[in-house]
Write a protein that holds these residues in place. Structure first.
Motif, PDB file in Angstrom:
ATOM      1  N   ARG A  43       0.824  -1.221   0.000  1.00 36.85           N
ATOM      2  CA  ARG A  43       0.000   0.000   0.000  1.00 36.85           C
ATOM      3  C   ARG A  43       0.850   1.260   0.000  1.00 36.85           C
ATOM      4  NH1 ARG A  43      -5.023  -0.292  -1.950  1.00 36.85           N
ATOM      5  NH2 ARG A  43      -5.888  -2.283  -1.348  1.00 36.85           N
ATOM      6  N   TYR A  44       1.954   1.247   0.750  1.00 32.78           N
ATOM      7  CA  TYR A  44       2.840   2.417   0.738  1.00 32.78           C
ATOM      8  C   TYR A  44       3.363   2.672  -0.678  1.00 32.78           C
ATOM      9  CZ  TYR A  44       3.161   2.999   5.815  1.00 32.78           C
ATOM     10  OH  TYR A  44       2.888   3.234   7.136  1.00 32.78           O
ATOM     11  N   GLY A  45       3.904   1.650  -1.304  1.00 32.40           N
ATOM     12  CA  GLY A  45       4.487   1.813  -2.636  1.00 32.40           C
ATOM     13  C   GLY A  45       3.469   2.074  -3.722  1.00 32.40           C
ATOM     14  N   TYR A  46       2.318   1.444  -3.607  1.00 29.97           N
ATOM     15  CA  TYR A  46       1.270   1.548  -4.637  1.00 29.97           C
ATOM     16  C   TYR A  46       0.776   2.984  -4.797  1.00 29.97           C
ATOM     17  CZ  TYR A  46      -3.093   0.109  -7.028  1.00 29.97           C
ATOM     18  OH  TYR A  46      -4.126  -0.064  -7.913  1.00 29.97           O
ATOM     19  N   GLY A  47       0.679   3.711  -3.732  1.00 32.11           N
ATOM     20  CA  GLY A  47       0.157   5.077  -3.798  1.00 32.11           C
ATOM     21  C   GLY A  47       1.023   6.035  -4.603  1.00 32.11           C
ATOM     22  N   GLU A  57      -7.370  11.253  -6.487  1.00 29.07           N
ATOM     23  CA  GLU A  57      -8.398  10.523  -5.733  1.00 29.07           C
ATOM     24  C   GLU A  57      -8.019   9.067  -5.517  1.00 29.07           C
ATOM     25  OE1 GLU A  57     -10.886  11.874  -4.014  1.00 29.07           O
ATOM     26  OE2 GLU A  57     -10.015  13.743  -4.734  1.00 29.07           O
ATOM     27  N   GLU A  58      -7.407   8.450  -6.507  1.00 25.25           N
ATOM     28  CA  GLU A  58      -6.975   7.069  -6.371  1.00 25.25           C
ATOM     29  C   GLU A  58      -5.872   6.948  -5.318  1.00 25.25           C
ATOM     30  OE1 GLU A  58      -7.605   8.643  -9.181  1.00 25.25           O
ATOM     31  OE2 GLU A  58      -8.683   7.332 -10.551  1.00 25.25           O
ATOM     32  N   ALA A  59      -4.963   7.920  -5.310  1.00 21.05           N
ATOM     33  CA  ALA A  59      -3.899   7.925  -4.302  1.00 21.05           C
ATOM     34  C   ALA A  59      -4.493   8.070  -2.905  1.00 21.05           C
ATOM     35  CB  ALA A  59      -2.908   9.051  -4.582  1.00 21.05           C
ATOM     36  N   ILE A  60      -5.445   8.997  -2.760  1.00 21.68           N
ATOM     37  CA  ILE A  60      -6.088   9.210  -1.465  1.00 21.68           C
ATOM     38  C   ILE A  60      -6.840   7.949  -1.035  1.00 21.68           C
ATOM     39  CG2 ILE A  60      -7.831  10.553  -0.224  1.00 21.68           C
ATOM     40  CD1 ILE A  60      -5.109  11.991  -0.793  1.00 21.68           C
ATOM     41  N   ASP A  61      -7.541   7.315  -1.966  1.00 24.09           N
ATOM     42  CA  ASP A  61      -8.253   6.071  -1.647  1.00 24.09           C
ATOM     43  C   ASP A  61      -7.285   5.000  -1.146  1.00 24.09           C
ATOM     44  OD1 ASP A  61     -10.665   7.218  -2.384  1.00 24.09           O
ATOM     45  OD2 ASP A  61     -10.761   6.205  -4.330  1.00 24.09           O
ATOM     46  N   ASN A  62      -6.138   4.883  -1.792  1.00 28.10           N
ATOM     47  CA  ASN A  62      -5.141   3.896  -1.384  1.00 28.10           C
ATOM     48  C   ASN A  62      -4.649   4.180   0.028  1.00 28.10           C
ATOM     49  OD1 ASN A  62      -3.037   1.731  -1.983  1.00 28.10           O
ATOM     50  ND2 ASN A  62      -1.766   3.488  -1.485  1.00 28.10           N
ATOM     51  N   TYR A  63      -4.314   5.443   0.311  1.00 31.70           N
ATOM     52  CA  TYR A  63      -3.803   5.769   1.638  1.00 31.70           C
ATOM     53  C   TYR A  63      -4.894   5.725   2.693  1.00 31.70           C
ATOM     54  CZ  TYR A  63       0.606   6.716  -0.615  1.00 31.70           C
ATOM     55  OH  TYR A  63       1.771   6.579  -1.325  1.00 31.70           O
ATOM     56  N   THR A  64      -6.145   5.950   2.303  1.00 28.76           N
ATOM     57  CA  THR A  64      -7.256   5.765   3.234  1.00 28.76           C
ATOM     58  C   THR A  64      -7.379   4.290   3.598  1.00 28.76           C
ATOM     59  OG1 THR A  64      -8.420   7.697   2.374  1.00 28.76           O
ATOM     60  CG2 THR A  64      -9.751   6.066   3.550  1.00 28.76           C
ATOM     61  N   GLU A  65      -7.211   3.425   2.612  1.00 30.45           N
ATOM     62  CA  GLU A  65      -7.223   1.978   2.880  1.00 30.45           C
ATOM     63  C   GLU A  65      -6.094   1.612   3.848  1.00 30.45           C
ATOM     64  OE1 GLU A  65      -8.325  -1.944   2.893  1.00 30.45           O
ATOM     65  OE2 GLU A  65      -9.440  -0.299   1.962  1.00 30.45           O
ATOM     66  N   LEU A  66      -4.929   2.186   3.642  1.00 32.08           N
ATOM     67  CA  LEU A  66      -3.803   1.935   4.535  1.00 32.08           C
ATOM     68  C   LEU A  66      -4.118   2.444   5.945  1.00 32.08           C
ATOM     69  CD1 LEU A  66      -0.913   0.924   4.916  1.00 32.08           C
ATOM     70  CD2 LEU A  66      -0.125   3.179   4.155  1.00 32.08           C
ATOM     71  N   GLU A  67      -4.738   3.610   6.032  1.00 27.20           N
ATOM     72  CA  GLU A  67      -5.134   4.146   7.336  1.00 27.20           C
ATOM     73  C   GLU A  67      -6.106   3.191   8.041  1.00 27.20           C
ATOM     74  OE1 GLU A  67      -7.581   7.877   9.298  1.00 27.20           O
ATOM     75  OE2 GLU A  67      -7.033   7.989   7.178  1.00 27.20           O
ATOM     76  N   MET A  68      -7.059   2.654   7.290  1.00 32.17           N
ATOM     77  CA  MET A  68      -8.028   1.728   7.877  1.00 32.17           C
ATOM     78  C   MET A  68      -7.350   0.442   8.369  1.00 32.17           C
ATOM     79  SD  MET A  68     -10.935   3.229   7.911  1.00 32.17           S
ATOM     80  CE  MET A  68     -10.014   4.722   8.219  1.00 32.17           C
TER      81      MET A  68
END
Length: 90
Positions: A43-47, A57-68
């Protein structure tokens, strides 16, 4: 090559500016059942790809997933790093 080594290859491709190939490999990795530490690493690298490609928005969604993931595992370190990464995207 086993799945544990693929995130390193995906990040290497990113560093070589092979953004699409790297993004595709990250997506392939994320489709698999992964250990928690590998999921976090991916998730870190993917963003980064989304940011480089202008897909905010896709980057934010990825980091939101990581936050969750961090919240679900009571890891304030992961939560804070995910929020930091989202801030860097903005």
């Amino acid at each position: 090559m086993n799945i544990q080594n693929n995130p390193a290859l995906a990040f290497q491709l990113f560093e070589e500016k092979k953004f699409i190939e790297s993004k595709n490999l990250y997506e392939e990795i994320l489709e698999k059942t992964l250990a928690l530490n590998v999921t976090i690493q991916v998730r870190y690298g993917y963003g980064y790809h989304f940011s480089v490609l202008g897909l905010v928005e896709e980057a934010i969604d990825n980091y939101t997933e990581l936050e969750m993931i961090g919240r679900g595992n009571s890891s304030n370190e992961i939560v804070s790093q995910a929020i930091h990464q989202a801030g860097m995207v903005y």
